[in-house]
Design a protein around this motif. Sequence first.
Motif, mmCIF file in Angstrom:
data_model
loop_
_atom_site.group_PDB
_atom_site.id
_atom_site.type_symbol
_atom_site.label_atom_id
_atom_site.label_comp_id
_atom_site.label_asym_id
_atom_site.label_seq_id
_atom_site.Cartn_x
_atom_site.Cartn_y
_atom_site.Cartn_z
ATOM 1 N N LEU A 271 -12.227 1.874 -5.306
ATOM 2 C CA LEU A 271 -11.171 1.642 -4.324
ATOM 3 C C LEU A 271 -11.630 0.780 -3.162
ATOM 4 C CD1 LEU A 271 -9.369 5.087 -4.151
ATOM 5 C CD2 LEU A 271 -8.613 3.018 -5.269
ATOM 6 N N TYR A 272 -12.644 1.217 -2.469
ATOM 7 C CA TYR A 272 -13.111 0.436 -1.332
ATOM 8 C C TYR A 272 -14.571 0.718 -1.073
ATOM 9 C CZ TYR A 272 -12.037 4.872 0.979
ATOM 10 O OH TYR A 272 -11.956 6.202 1.314
ATOM 11 N N THR B 110 -1.208 7.112 1.295
ATOM 12 C CA THR B 110 -2.618 7.488 1.500
ATOM 13 C C THR B 110 -3.453 6.260 1.822
ATOM 14 O OG1 THR B 110 -2.518 7.738 -0.874
ATOM 15 C CG2 THR B 110 -3.226 9.649 0.354
ATOM 16 N N SER B 111 -3.179 5.155 1.158
ATOM 17 C CA SER B 111 -3.957 3.946 1.429
ATOM 18 C C SER B 111 -3.729 3.451 2.847
ATOM 19 C CB SER B 111 -3.592 2.833 0.453
ATOM 20 O OG SER B 111 -3.646 3.302 -0.851
ATOM 21 N N VAL C 289 -6.015 5.314 5.059
ATOM 22 C CA VAL C 289 -7.413 4.868 4.941
ATOM 23 C C VAL C 289 -7.579 3.549 5.687
ATOM 24 C CG1 VAL C 289 -9.177 4.089 3.337
ATOM 25 C CG2 VAL C 289 -7.754 6.032 2.739
ATOM 26 N N LEU C 290 -6.610 2.662 5.521
ATOM 27 C CA LEU C 290 -6.671 1.370 6.213
ATOM 28 C C LEU C 290 -6.653 1.586 7.718
ATOM 29 C CD1 LEU C 290 -6.583 -1.720 5.705
ATOM 30 C CD2 LEU C 290 -4.135 -1.588 6.056
ATOM 31 N N PHE D 171 -7.002 -0.367 -4.921
ATOM 32 C CA PHE D 171 -6.602 0.302 -3.679
ATOM 33 C C PHE D 171 -5.132 0.023 -3.378
ATOM 34 C CE2 PHE D 171 -7.459 2.223 0.340
ATOM 35 C CZ PHE D 171 -6.862 1.466 1.338
ATOM 36 N N PHE D 172 -4.667 -1.137 -3.833
ATOM 37 C CA PHE D 172 -3.317 -1.570 -3.508
ATOM 38 C C PHE D 172 -2.364 -1.271 -4.651
ATOM 39 C CE2 PHE D 172 -4.759 -3.858 0.139
ATOM 40 C CZ PHE D 172 -6.026 -4.291 -0.181
ATOM 41 N N LEU E 30 0.837 -1.205 0.000
ATOM 42 C CA LEU E 30 0.000 0.000 0.000
ATOM 43 C C LEU E 30 0.868 1.249 0.000
ATOM 44 C CD1 LEU E 30 -1.549 -1.846 2.694
ATOM 45 C CD2 LEU E 30 -3.233 -0.400 1.650
ATOM 46 N N PHE F 119 -11.697 -3.852 0.393
ATOM 47 C CA PHE F 119 -10.727 -3.042 -0.338
ATOM 48 C C PHE F 119 -10.470 -3.729 -1.671
ATOM 49 C CE2 PHE F 119 -9.833 -0.100 2.977
ATOM 50 C CZ PHE F 119 -10.005 -0.800 4.163
#
Lengths: 347, 404
Positions: free
Chosen positions: B262-263, B8-9, B12-13, B57-58, B5, B53
Amino acid sequence: MFLFNNKQQFLVRINPTNRQRLINVLHKLLITKTRAGSFPASECGEFSQLPKTSHVKLQQFETFVMPRFSSQNVPVEQNHVLMIRMDNAKIISHILKAINFKENSVFCCTKDGLKVTVEDMKSVQLNAFIEPGIFQSYVVKEEEIKFQLNLTVLLECLNVFGSSGLQSGTSPALKLYYNGHGTPVSILLEESGVITDCKIRTVHFDPVLDYDFGTSNVIGRIIMSSECLKEVFCELDSTSDCVQFSMSPDSANFRITTFGHSGTYHVDIPKASDVIESLRCTSPVSFKYKLSLMKPSIRPLGIAQKVSLRIDDTGLICFQFMIKVEDNHNCYIDFYCPADVDFEEDE
Amino acid sequence: MKCLLDATSVKVLARAIHCLAKIGDELHIEPTENGLTLKTVNASKSAYSAFNFHLPFFLDFCHISENTVQADPDEDTVIKCKLPMKSILSVFRSIGSLDKSVETCTITLPLLEALLIIEFKCKHGIVKHFNLRYFECESVEAEFCKNGYASKFSCSSRFYSETLLSFHSSTQEVTWSLAMDQVHLSNHIDDEVDPSKCVRTEVTLAKDEFVDFNVALCTQVTFCLKELRAILAFAEALKLDLDCRMEGAGQPVLFSLEKTDLYSADFLLATLTPNLDSTATSSRTINNQKKNDVPPQSDVSKHSSPVPILRNKADSRTVSCANLQTTLMPNVPESPCHTSRLNSLSLIEPQLFPAMEDNLDFEMQPPPPKRARARYIFQNCLKATQEVREVSCEVFAPDSEGDE
């Protein structure tokens, strides 16, 4: 403690029994006849010692006396073995606050400077070094003066005018006296015309451990940025009992490991990173230290710019923090911590 | 599973994990072909949440844990795991420090070690490794159909939180009354509390304040605010819209949010059954009647109703779960009215199956007063005699006298 503002009017109050005695004492000093109840502020001078006073009704006093002492007329104690004067007391309180993890501290004053030691459990030790160049005046009459006092009380006195940061606000001027074994430490603080006088009792000092950290035994040495190490320390897993430092000539990293309830966490700082100024390691080093014993190092890490870590072959670690005060002066704080030895593994 | 990731991801995670941490105590991690799913269920099984996700997203994602020792394709498996929320929260605890220092993050579930390995590559070349122990894999799933809900409305999460600001922070449950042109919120007051001593708050939201508004069934639904607040904390930080789908009183409510491609996340919250249905009394009557009612139950399970069935995937006897419920029903502990009224999402463990109440004929009683309630609950303890069941079977071993 007696507070007054020498820019305003000054009242002396004595109780009737002592009145005659005080008048006799004051007659020996400067006495000015004036209207009862007030004394012009312009006549106030500098004080190096304040009179001990008690109370009386003002109307009984016809002449209003203002004792004027100059620094030469130090009345009672002439034999200070230690006298320190500095313009900014915040420097000393800033440094001493970082080592105040325990109340008792031992002061050791030599011609090379002031060393304050705080120790815990005869194992963990924090030392603060302040060189004479930082003081405006530093007089030591004996070869080595040692005394022990309560550091928390000292810091409270030093911060009596408010404990704002090193850079902000006005800075109080400090005068510190000590007359030898058994006498209290006198502190005079002055800020914007207000003077505070404190006397702190000293205690016969307990001998402190002298860590003989010879350079010949050092097997690992790192100099790095204090801020980075502080971030790592603050985020260490608190469920872990101990923290392990590992480095070796072969590996590219300096590794900090914790063993917590959730699992093992490692932080690897590469030798080539810009937060490490230098790393020297003659043989693989890997020692565990109790996390609770490491805690006192976090405060000095917060105020320092650089830190040097040295580990010797017995696992004793020495942190040396370099703190910049004023323009071109540095103060140093040392931190010693022994390694956590697993007795079951000892042969 | 192995995934990578970017900064930014990771944030979010981390926010998703904070949100899930406020809901449940254990985190279920399930990698799938389409991405990673994080799920949790709360302790009372009245809230289920899942974050999905998706692949974009990754930076890199592989759901299979490869057998690195022997390259045997048959051995590659998809590992699902569960770990305590505390341990993973300690890794993602401070979003501020993640923001400041973390550049990339790798999460790995290796086949050979029972560890979840998280690696943060931070500034200045610093690398942080976290090896977390997980528990054996068992998955939890709720089946629900997004399209099966009668009413749906959506608006920005900020709007919801501003609305909830009107309620006192100690408010635990809020009643949502749906009408054709508005939604009326009021704080739910328990029967036991003296009505004259509590503050009532009511907020009305008109139809045009919503982005999307489609109410088919005018009804009143009451559920707990705690989970909703956790959802809004996540949604607001990322400035997302929140969809709300409701059926009727007693039916679970579905909140969902999505960031295109994305998610997405779904939150299923149980609602209070309406006042008229005293579930304590109904459970008793259900005990008696359920045994006769096997066929209608299997009919219900075939409906495409939004009633969710939470099941453990490990137990594949889901078809016969209805039957299982009948045999286990007599063991349902009769809990006091005011706690059992929060309609639990049904699980394979004995819980009330909400749809049942429609099919059964039972007395409708108002909840009895406190003392009577206590007497009712502990009635077996207060009975003078026990019902001795006659067991007529062959005695294989007679009772021995005294200790030997």
